[in-house]
Design a protein around this motif. Structure first.
Motif, short mmCIF file in Angstrom:
data_model
loop_
_atom_site.label_atom_id
_atom_site.label_comp_id
_atom_site.label_asym_id
_atom_site.label_seq_id
_atom_site.Cartn_x
_atom_site.Cartn_y
_atom_site.Cartn_z
N ASP A 155 5.15 10.16 -5.75
CA ASP A 155 5.40 9.56 -4.47
C ASP A 155 4.95 10.29 -3.49
N TRP A 156 5.43 11.49 -3.39
CA TRP A 156 5.04 12.51 -2.17
C TRP A 156 3.69 12.91 -2.14
N SER A 157 2.89 13.04 -3.50
CA SER A 157 1.63 13.19 -3.75
C SER A 157 0.93 12.40 -3.20
N ARG A 158 1.34 10.80 -3.50
CA ARG A 158 0.37 9.71 -2.97
C ARG A 158 0.60 9.68 -1.33
N GLU A 159 1.78 9.85 -0.97
CA GLU A 159 2.00 9.78 0.53
C GLU A 159 1.20 10.83 1.40
N MET A 160 1.01 12.23 0.83
CA MET A 160 0.27 13.29 1.37
C MET A 160 -1.34 12.81 1.08
N TRP A 161 -1.61 12.32 0.16
CA TRP A 161 -3.06 12.01 -0.07
C TRP A 161 -3.47 10.98 0.74
N ALA A 162 -2.52 9.95 1.09
CA ALA A 162 -2.89 8.89 2.29
C ALA A 162 -2.95 9.51 3.53
N MET A 163 -2.18 10.42 3.79
CA MET A 163 -2.23 11.32 5.18
C MET A 163 -3.62 11.94 5.02
N SER A 164 -3.97 12.46 4.24
CA SER A 164 -5.39 13.14 4.13
C SER A 164 -6.53 12.24 4.69
N ARG A 165 -6.48 10.98 3.96
CA ARG A 165 -7.33 9.83 3.82
C ARG A 165 -7.28 9.16 5.50
N ASP A 166 -6.27 8.77 5.86
CA ASP A 166 -5.82 8.06 7.15
C ASP A 166 -5.75 8.99 8.25
N VAL A 167 -5.29 10.06 8.12
CA VAL A 167 -5.25 11.00 9.57
C VAL A 167 -5.97 12.20 9.48
N ALA A 168 -5.98 13.07 8.44
CA ALA A 168 -6.67 14.29 8.38
C ALA A 168 -8.19 14.18 8.73
N TYR A 169 -8.89 13.55 7.44
CA TYR A 169 -10.20 13.50 7.45
C TYR A 169 -10.72 12.79 8.79
N LEU A 182 -2.08 14.71 16.82
CA LEU A 182 -1.72 14.96 15.64
C LEU A 182 -0.51 15.71 15.35
N ILE A 183 0.07 16.42 16.39
CA ILE A 183 1.29 17.27 16.09
C ILE A 183 2.38 16.37 15.52
N PRO A 184 2.74 15.26 16.04
CA PRO A 184 3.90 14.59 15.42
C PRO A 184 3.86 14.43 13.92
N ALA A 185 2.68 14.05 13.40
CA ALA A 185 2.43 13.83 11.95
C ALA A 185 2.42 15.10 11.11
N ALA A 186 1.89 16.13 11.78
CA ALA A 186 1.78 17.50 11.12
C ALA A 186 3.27 17.95 10.94
#
Length: 295
Positions: A220-234, A261-265
């Motif tokens: 679950d945690w991996s999926r959450e951070m993967w989604a953050m890389s897709r939807d926020v970081a990239y 981006l600060i709040p998400a990080a």
């Protein structure tokens, strides 16, 4: 994965920095310190007892005097070359952001950060193991939970987690890339922005919200951070779908971008700290850990 940057705020501009340390020392240290503050007193005592035996690791250039040292140890030991080369692939998982989430390929034979979080938790919980093995497991676990909660270690677009995406951080260019921005510049800025420090970073969250962060498992945690890389970081560098082809030129992360981006990080670091606290309490207080499985 990269050296942190000690940043100096400049009026009406982004931080101008000189090399210091990356989601390495600063980010990993915050995750570990949040966890250490959150675990039960008995767990803290057990953590201190294990760290006091760090000489058993025989890594004199990489001592473990506190939880910040412990959280950085897995990066520090890279200087030993072949001795720890087997662990190089344990710090990340190249899960494509352009396909459905799937750990089976990136985690083949346990060579990814998610699998190692579970493995090190099991080793730490096993009191029948030699003390040296459990000290090592403690250090690896503290580091890998931090890695998992840095989104560029959890998602990939056939670019080594953003390492091949050239970028500028304000006025800072040169060899900077998307990975190093999230691993260093942005992470330092996010976590040090007042209120800073472990207690400051968790301050905006209620106790109920913090406890809820402990829910789920490593998938679950991996999926959450993967989604953050897709939807926020990239997308933080370009206003388009990151799967629509390579980024041209060298886009710039502006001060306005950083503020957004600060709040998400910060929240990602808090989640890492709370989840690490749960794993440490489970392993050291209750002797519990995730069962062996193929992800």
């Amino acid at each position: 994965m990269l050296r942190w940057i000690a940043a100096i705020a400049a009026s009406l501009s982004l931080v101008i920095a000189a090399p210091a340390a990356a989601y390495w020392e600063y980010g990993h240290g915050i995750v570990a310190r949040i966890a250490y503050n959150e675990v039960q007193p008995e767990t803290r005592a057990k953590i201190r007892a294990l760290m006091a035996q760090d000489r058993l690791l025989q890594t004199p250039e990489c001592r473990i005097r506190n939880v910040e040292d412990a959280s950085y140890w897995a990066d520090c030991i890279k200087q030993y070359g072949d001795r720890y080369a087997y662990a190089f692939s344990w710090h990340y998982q190249n899960v494509s952001i352009c396909k459905d989430f799937d750990l089976s390929g990136p985690c083949k034979d346990g060579h990814c950060v998610a699998a190692q979080v579970e493995r090190q938790a099991r080793l730490l919980a096993d009191t029948a193991l030699p003390t040296r093995d459990r000290v090592e497991a403690l250090a690896f676990l503290m580091h890998f939970v931090g890695d998992l909660h840095q989104p560029m270690h959890a998602g990939d677009n056939e670019d080594l987690g953003g390492n091949r995406v050239a970028a500028n951080y304000g006025l800072i260019g040169g060899r900077t890339n998307l990975h190093s921005i999230w691993d260093g510049y942005l992470a330092e800025r996010s976590i040090s922005t007042p209120p800073g420090g472990a207690r400051g970073v968790i301050a905006p969250f209620t106790r109920a919200e913090l406890e809820a962060m402990k829910g789920g498992n490593v998938v679950d945690w991996s999926r959450e951070m993967w989604a953050m890389s897709r939807d926020v970081a990239y997308p933080s560098l370009v206003d388009r779908n990151p799967c629509d082809g390579e980024v041209e030129g060298r886009p710039t992360l502006t001060e306005e971008d950083v503020q957004a981006l600060i709040p998400a990080a910060r929240e990602a670091a808090v989640k890492g700290g709370m989840r690490l606290a749960k794993l440490l309490d489970d392993a050291l207080l209750r002797g519990e850990a995730p069962p062996f499985r193929r992800l």
